[in-house]
Write an enzyme that holds these catalytic residues in place. Structure first.
Site, short mmCIF file in Angstrom:
data_model
loop_
_atom_site.label_atom_id
_atom_site.label_comp_id
_atom_site.label_asym_id
_atom_site.label_seq_id
_atom_site.Cartn_x
_atom_site.Cartn_y
_atom_site.Cartn_z
N GLY A 50 0.84 -1.20 0.00
CA GLY A 50 0.00 0.00 0.00
C GLY A 50 0.87 1.23 0.00
O GLY A 50 0.63 2.19 0.74
N HIS A 51 1.89 1.19 -0.84
CA HIS A 51 2.80 2.34 -0.97
C HIS A 51 3.65 2.17 -2.22
O HIS A 51 3.64 1.10 -2.85
CB HIS A 51 3.69 2.48 0.27
CG HIS A 51 4.50 1.26 0.57
ND1 HIS A 51 5.57 0.86 -0.16
CD2 HIS A 51 4.35 0.32 1.54
CE1 HIS A 51 6.07 -0.25 0.34
NE2 HIS A 51 5.33 -0.61 1.36
#
Ligand code: TYD
Length: 136
Positions: A50-51
């Site tokens: 998630g990055h």
């Protein structure tokens, strides 16, 4: 950009006593290795990642078990299912990634081109998308 993210078959020495795989930086993968980390004891419904990273190169390997990796360069997306300790997924800089669908007892090992640096992260997808679209 996303086409730079490829599966890399790693050397595999097969042996009736057990198989052996090795990875040499800048030889089998397109960067020198500065850091190794691994995810383990991951609950099956868990999501990791998630990055995106600004400059970091990584190789992601399912050392045991399996999981899915969703990649996006802000325009195009790809999903890889990793389930072999002798195949790594190379992820170049400026790629958003999410990992999910972890099998029981899976271990995700990551080789990274640099030390941990929180300043190298985009943790907001909209910010990442704006910057990546405007830089291509
Ligand atoms: P993060 O990279 O967000 O994990 P993932 O992408 O696997 O979900 O990191 C989770 C936490 O661990 C965060 O607080 C930063 C820390 N961390 C380190 O201290 N060193 C490291 O090498 C890594 C990868 C993370």
């Amino acid at each position: 950009m996303i086409d730079k993210c490829i599966l890399i078959p790693l050397p595999k020495i097969t042996d009736i006593r057990g198989n052996l795989t090795f990875i040499e930086g800048s030889r089998h993968i397109p960067f020198e290795i500065s850091r190794v980390y691994y995810l383990y004891d991951v609950p099956e419904k868990s999501e990791r990642g998630g990055h995106a990273h600004k400059a970091l190169h990584q190789l992601i390997i399912a050392i045991s078990g399996s999981f899915d990796i969703h990649l996006s360069d802000g325009k195009n997306t790809r999903i890889f299912h990793l389930d072999s300790p002798s195949i790594g997924l190379y992820v170049c800089p400026m790629i958003w990634r999410k990992l999910d669908n972890f099998s029981a007892n899976s271990t995700c090992m990551v080789l990274a081109s640099n030390y941990y640096d929180e300043d190298d992260y985009y943790r907001d997808y909209d910010e990442f998308k704006n910057i990546s679209i405007n830089s291509t």
